[in-house]
Design an enzyme around this catalytic site. Structure first.
Site, mmCIF file in Angstrom:
data_model
loop_
_atom_site.group_PDB
_atom_site.id
_atom_site.type_symbol
_atom_site.label_atom_id
_atom_site.label_comp_id
_atom_site.label_asym_id
_atom_site.label_seq_id
_atom_site.Cartn_x
_atom_site.Cartn_y
_atom_site.Cartn_z
ATOM 1 N N HIS A 289 29.281 36.477 49.233
ATOM 2 C CA HIS A 289 28.451 37.298 48.068
ATOM 3 C C HIS A 289 28.587 36.235 46.950
ATOM 4 O O HIS A 289 29.296 35.709 46.725
ATOM 5 C CB HIS A 289 29.006 38.714 47.784
ATOM 6 C CG HIS A 289 30.484 38.861 47.888
ATOM 7 N ND1 HIS A 289 31.119 38.894 46.464
ATOM 8 C CD2 HIS A 289 31.416 39.131 48.793
ATOM 9 C CE1 HIS A 289 32.335 39.072 46.864
ATOM 10 N NE2 HIS A 289 32.559 39.278 47.974
ATOM 11 N N HIS A 332 40.395 36.682 41.834
ATOM 12 C CA HIS A 332 40.057 35.778 40.932
ATOM 13 C C HIS A 332 40.687 35.775 39.613
ATOM 14 O O HIS A 332 41.442 36.569 39.257
ATOM 15 C CB HIS A 332 38.570 35.920 40.638
ATOM 16 C CG HIS A 332 38.077 37.246 40.136
ATOM 17 N ND1 HIS A 332 38.341 38.380 40.929
ATOM 18 C CD2 HIS A 332 37.527 37.607 39.001
ATOM 19 C CE1 HIS A 332 37.818 39.509 40.346
ATOM 20 N NE2 HIS A 332 37.284 38.837 39.040
ATOM 21 N N GLU A 338 36.972 40.231 30.799
ATOM 22 C CA GLU A 338 36.170 41.439 31.480
ATOM 23 C C GLU A 338 36.868 42.668 30.967
ATOM 24 O O GLU A 338 37.930 42.964 31.126
ATOM 25 C CB GLU A 338 36.216 41.210 33.104
ATOM 26 C CG GLU A 338 35.882 39.899 33.781
ATOM 27 C CD GLU A 338 35.997 39.605 35.144
ATOM 28 O OE1 GLU A 338 36.573 40.938 35.708
ATOM 29 O OE2 GLU A 338 35.963 38.682 35.607
ATOM 30 N N HIS A 362 40.684 42.802 31.893
ATOM 31 C CA HIS A 362 41.296 41.483 32.526
ATOM 32 C C HIS A 362 41.026 40.318 31.744
ATOM 33 O O HIS A 362 39.822 39.783 31.536
ATOM 34 C CB HIS A 362 40.769 41.434 33.973
ATOM 35 C CG HIS A 362 41.115 42.427 34.906
ATOM 36 N ND1 HIS A 362 40.387 43.486 35.341
ATOM 37 C CD2 HIS A 362 42.436 42.929 35.183
ATOM 38 C CE1 HIS A 362 41.009 44.477 36.036
ATOM 39 N NE2 HIS A 362 42.394 44.200 35.987
ATOM 40 N N HIS A 368 43.357 39.016 38.946
ATOM 41 C CA HIS A 368 42.893 40.393 39.300
ATOM 42 C C HIS A 368 42.231 40.451 40.741
ATOM 43 O O HIS A 368 41.688 39.407 41.164
ATOM 44 C CB HIS A 368 42.356 41.108 38.134
ATOM 45 C CG HIS A 368 40.979 40.558 37.775
ATOM 46 N ND1 HIS A 368 41.221 39.498 36.938
ATOM 47 C CD2 HIS A 368 39.687 41.049 37.867
ATOM 48 C CE1 HIS A 368 39.714 39.153 36.547
ATOM 49 N NE2 HIS A 368 39.013 39.994 37.021
#
Length: 434
Positions: A289, A332, A338, A362, A368
């Site tokens: 994705h 990642h 974020e 994060h 995370h």
């Protein structure tokens, strides 16, 4: 005079009047404006900015905004911007439960609680992330933020906003952006809760589409701006309290009139709302994705191409059809920081732990990803086409680290066991089984 009709189109040049003939024809500042009005310019960019990026609106109002009084400090200790008052925190993931309703009788201004900040409003860099809870309308009170534009994401309860340029109603599932320097007030019909991104950098705009082409993501025509509307004579003749945010401080004054007296306006600097259900979601139809940047609704660019001062990203209902693919977000560590919120429904990477009205942070290079339950389910699921429905999560993504505020670390419902959601990710390595 109230109106809840809308002008359509992101970044368009709008022209609207609450009385016929209130807009001057052919001149921005004629010697005498119609109806005895005053001309006033609101600039959102330097005069000499390139035409494509020049933001400004001409207002024709009953009295200019210089008719006011002297300011005194206003205490709202939970609303912070910039990092001067905030210490660095440990490089670990953070998550909060929904913000409690707290003390009754708070309006939007007093109900704002800052969770994370970066940058510097004076330098035109960074953002501040706030949550709000309120159960009282602002009444004869208005707010003007000179430090940044405000992107508001309602999570519970509708907001009726009156701005200098007209009225907007925004409900959960919609967003609204109030330009820097524009006065507004928030009316509520009951308890409300939501999120705010206070953007100190370049004004939010639509992202470039690149290889996606001319169609997709948020369409400009779906952004709605208000038509001109001004308050009645009764409201015009009673005192108004104006709260102004400037230099990371709040100030107050009592002026003898309403600031909502604009009878006509034209320009491209205005408040606007957007319904996230109109977002054209793009994703893979084969395997893997794409990066979450394909869910970007608005971006505030920085001086480094591709590294946004802030991206506003949503995770709306969508079909998942990728084959031979771990469908939730992968584990990642990003160069970007974020801050995430959940408006309603369930977030697929944290099916139980992340609650509507909650939040997570994060920071850059903090690892995370899906919790143990989400990993186990996605790793063994029969991969049939599946629709993620009745869900709306979002993210404020920024190039600079976000510093949690003292309120976020010591008073907000911080989940001290958040990291435990990954302890079940055991080492399954077996060198004999490729």
């Amino acid at each position: 005079m109230d109106s809840f009709s809308y002008l359509s189109g992101f970044g368009n040049q709008h022209a609207t009047e609450a009385l016929p003939g209130a807009l001057p024809v052919g001149r921005n500042s004629p010697q005498r404006c119609p109806y005895g009005l005053y001309a006033e310019l609101l600039s959102g960019a330097a005069f000499t900015a390139p035409r494509a990026g020049n933001l400004r609106t001409w207002m024709y109002r009953r009295q200019p905004s210089v008719v006011t009084a002297r300011y005194t400090p206003y205490e709202q200790p939970l609303w912070l911007s910039g990092t001067a008052q905030v210490e660095p925190s440990a490089p670990e993931p953070l998550r909060w439960g929904p913000l409690p309703w707290g003390q009754p009788g708070r309006d939007f201004v007093d109900g704002l609680c800052s969770y994370a900040v970066n940058g510097d409003p004076d330098a035109g860099l960074g953002i501040a992330v706030h949550l709000y809870v309120a159960d009282r309308s602002m009444g004869d009170r208005a707010l003007m933020n000179a430090d940044g534009e405000m992107l508001i994401v309602p999570q519970q309860g509708a907001l009726n906003l009156r701005t200098e340029l007209g009225c907007l109603r925004v409900e959960p599932g919609e967003i609204v952006v109030i330009p820097r320097g524009l006065s507004f007030k928030v009316e509520v019909e009951g308890p409300v809760r939501g999120y705010v991104c206070e953007n100190h950098g370049a004004a939010f705009r639509l992202p470039e589409l690149g290889p996606i082409g001319s169609n997709g993501l948020a369409n400009p025509r779906d952004f709605l701006a208000p038509v001109a509307a001004f308050e009645t004579d009764e409201a015009q003749n009673r005192p108004y309290e104006l709260i102004k945010k400037q230099d990371n401080r709040l100030w107050r004054c009592t002026q003898p009139r309403s600031p909502f007296d604009v009878v006509a306006w034209h320009g491209n600097l205005c408040p606007y709302k957007y319904d996230t259900r109109r977002f054209m979601t793009i994703n893979t139809v084969s395997f893997d994705h794409a990066d979450p940047s394909i869910f970007t609704v608005l971006t505030s660019p920085s001086d480094t191409p591709g590294w946004a001062n802030c991206d506003f990203v949503i995770f709306p209902p969508r079909w998942m059809v990728a084959e031979d693919t771990f469908r939730p977000p992968w584990y990642h560590r990003n160069v970007m920081s974020e801050f995430m919120g959940l408006v309603y429904g369930q977030y697929d990477a944290k099916p139980e732990g992340f609650k509507p009205g909650g939040a997570s942070l994060h920071n850059a290079f903090v690892p995370h990803g899906p919790d143990t339950e989400a990993f186990a389910g996605a790793s063994s699921a029969a991969l049939q086409p599946h629709k993620l429905d009745h869900t709306l999560a979002f993210m404020f993504e920024t190039r600079m680290r976000l510093r949690p505020t003292p309120f976020a670390l010591h008073e907000a419902p911080l989940e001290t066991t958040y990291d435990q959601c990954w302890v079940g990710l055991a080492d399954h390595f077996d060198a004999s089984k490729p």
